[in-house]
Design an enzyme around this catalytic site. Structure first.
Site, PDB file in Angstrom:
ATOM      1  CE  LYS A  90       4.502   7.232  -8.168  1.00 25.49           C
ATOM      2  NZ  LYS A  90       4.350   6.675  -6.809  1.00 25.49           N
ATOM      3  NE  ARG A 144      -1.168  10.409  -5.943  1.00 26.17           N
ATOM      4  CZ  ARG A 144       0.102  10.765  -5.755  1.00 26.17           C
ATOM      5  NH1 ARG A 144       0.750  11.467  -6.655  1.00 26.17           N
ATOM      6  NH2 ARG A 144       0.706  10.415  -4.663  1.00 26.17           N
ATOM      7  NE  ARG A 203       1.479   9.622   0.720  1.00 24.66           N
ATOM      8  CZ  ARG A 203       2.802   9.519   0.837  1.00 24.66           C
ATOM      9  NH1 ARG A 203       3.361   9.472   2.037  1.00 24.66           N
ATOM     10  NH2 ARG A 203       3.543   9.490  -0.230  1.00 24.66           N
TER      11      ARG A 203
HETATM   12  P1  AMP Z   1       3.521  12.289  -3.787  1.00 26.35           P
HETATM   13  O1  AMP Z   1       4.778  13.011  -3.445  1.00 26.35           O
HETATM   14  O2  AMP Z   1       3.398  11.965  -5.244  1.00 26.35           O
HETATM   15  O3  AMP Z   1       3.287  11.073  -2.914  1.00 26.35           O
HETATM   16  O4  AMP Z   1       2.307  13.304  -3.484  1.00 26.35           O
HETATM   17  C1  AMP Z   1       2.108  13.818  -2.172  1.00 26.35           C
HETATM   18  C2  AMP Z   1       0.661  14.267  -2.020  1.00 26.35           C
HETATM   19  O5  AMP Z   1       0.365  15.306  -2.967  1.00 26.35           O
HETATM   20  C3  AMP Z   1      -0.383  13.189  -2.265  1.00 26.35           C
HETATM   21  O6  AMP Z   1      -0.614  12.373  -1.123  1.00 26.35           O
HETATM   22  C4  AMP Z   1      -1.597  14.045  -2.626  1.00 26.35           C
HETATM   23  O7  AMP Z   1      -2.180  14.622  -1.476  1.00 26.35           O
HETATM   24  C5  AMP Z   1      -0.980  15.175  -3.437  1.00 26.35           C
HETATM   25  N1  AMP Z   1      -0.938  14.852  -4.883  1.00 26.35           N
HETATM   26  C6  AMP Z   1       0.170  14.623  -5.645  1.00 26.35           C
HETATM   27  N2  AMP Z   1      -0.163  14.352  -6.915  1.00 26.35           N
HETATM   28  C7  AMP Z   1      -1.514  14.400  -6.977  1.00 26.35           C
HETATM   29  C8  AMP Z   1      -2.472  14.187  -8.005  1.00 26.35           C
HETATM   30  N3  AMP Z   1      -2.103  13.849  -9.264  1.00 26.35           N
HETATM   31  N4  AMP Z   1      -3.789  14.327  -7.695  1.00 26.35           N
HETATM   32  C9  AMP Z   1      -4.178  14.670  -6.458  1.00 26.35           C
HETATM   33  N5  AMP Z   1      -3.350  14.855  -5.428  1.00 26.35           N
HETATM   34  C10 AMP Z   1      -2.015  14.731  -5.667  1.00 26.35           C
END
Ligand code: AMP
Length: 217
Positions: free
Chosen positions: A13, A88, A171
């Site tokens: 993404k 999310r 995750r």
């Molecule tokens: P990502 O880079 O999108 O995989 O996000 C890394 C981490 O940030 C995730 O594993 C969550 O801990 C936190 N995170 C990112 N976006 C969200 C969201 N919309 N809601 C809650 N936690 C988030």
């Protein structure tokens, strides 16, 4: 044009958000990048978010929703956007729908990136991120020109702490329990467009371009 990217961690993404944004002159807002920036800066939001990010769980809805809606409000009027990593949970999606409706803004499509579990784990194990400019690479699918060096800024590439195997499993479990229900949420309101994320980045980009062309401007 206003878009949402949905899909498991490692589905590409982030890579596609940057490409789609460049092609369509959209602003990409990545919730993960924003949270990592807040954590690096040691801000109040960063301090509250850090334990959740480190464990692979979700930051509480009210924190991330406030951060993302504030980011959207800062965009110049009429500027199209692409959301990567937000919403999310169904609660976040409902808050986003309400916040956008109040501002008279609508989402044109939700691109749902499909990838099976074995590929997700392989993708994430190969992912490397630039410690300076945050550009992402993959040793299997999108290697940098020189090993472990960022093409864009020349800094060293590192593995994100939450890309380690134990955190990745968390995750993935979090994705299945809390984020996968959003697929139905957006299908029901007619916005969902499926993308086969197993293809190489160029082919994924072509699929996305076809879907966006089909939106009729
Ligand atoms: P990502 O880079 O999108 O995989 O996000 C890394 C981490 O940030 C995730 O594993 C969550 O801990 C936190 N995170 C990112 N976006 C969200 C969201 N919309 N809601 C809650 N936690 C988030």
């Amino acid at each position: 044009m206003n878009l949402i990217l949905l899909g498991p961690p490692g589905a590409g993404k982030g890579t596609q958000a940057v490409r789609i944004a460049e092609r369509n002159r959209l602003t990409a807002l990545s919730s993960g990048d924003i949270l990592r920036g807040e954590i690096r800066a040691g801000s109040d939001v960063g301090q509250r978010a850090a334990p959740f990010v480190q464990s692979g769980g979700l930051v509480p809805d009210e924190i991330i929703t406030a951060v993302m809606l504030a980011g959207l409000r800062r965009l110049p009027a009429g500027q199209g956007f692409i959301l990567d990593g937000f919403p999310r949970t169904v609660a976040q999606a409902e808050a986003l729908t309400a916040g956008l409706a109040a501002a008279g803004i609508r989402i044109d499509a939700v691109l749902n990136f499909h990838l099976d579990d074995a590929q997700i784990v392989r993708r994430i194990a190969g992912r490397r991120t630039c410690g300076s400019c945050q550009a992402t690479y993959n040793v299997h699918f999108l290697p940098p020109r020189s090993p472990d060096v960022c093409d864009r800024c020349g800094s060293a590439l590192v593995q994100r702490a939450d890309d380690r195997e134990d955190v990745v499993q968390n995750r993935l479990a979090t994705y299945r329990q809390q984020t996968a229900p959003l697929v139905d949420y957006y299908r029901k309101i007619g916005l969902l467009k499926n993308i086969d994320a197993a293809a190489v980045p160029e082919h994924v980009e072509q699929q996305v371009a076809r879907v966006l062309d089909g939106l009729g401007g």
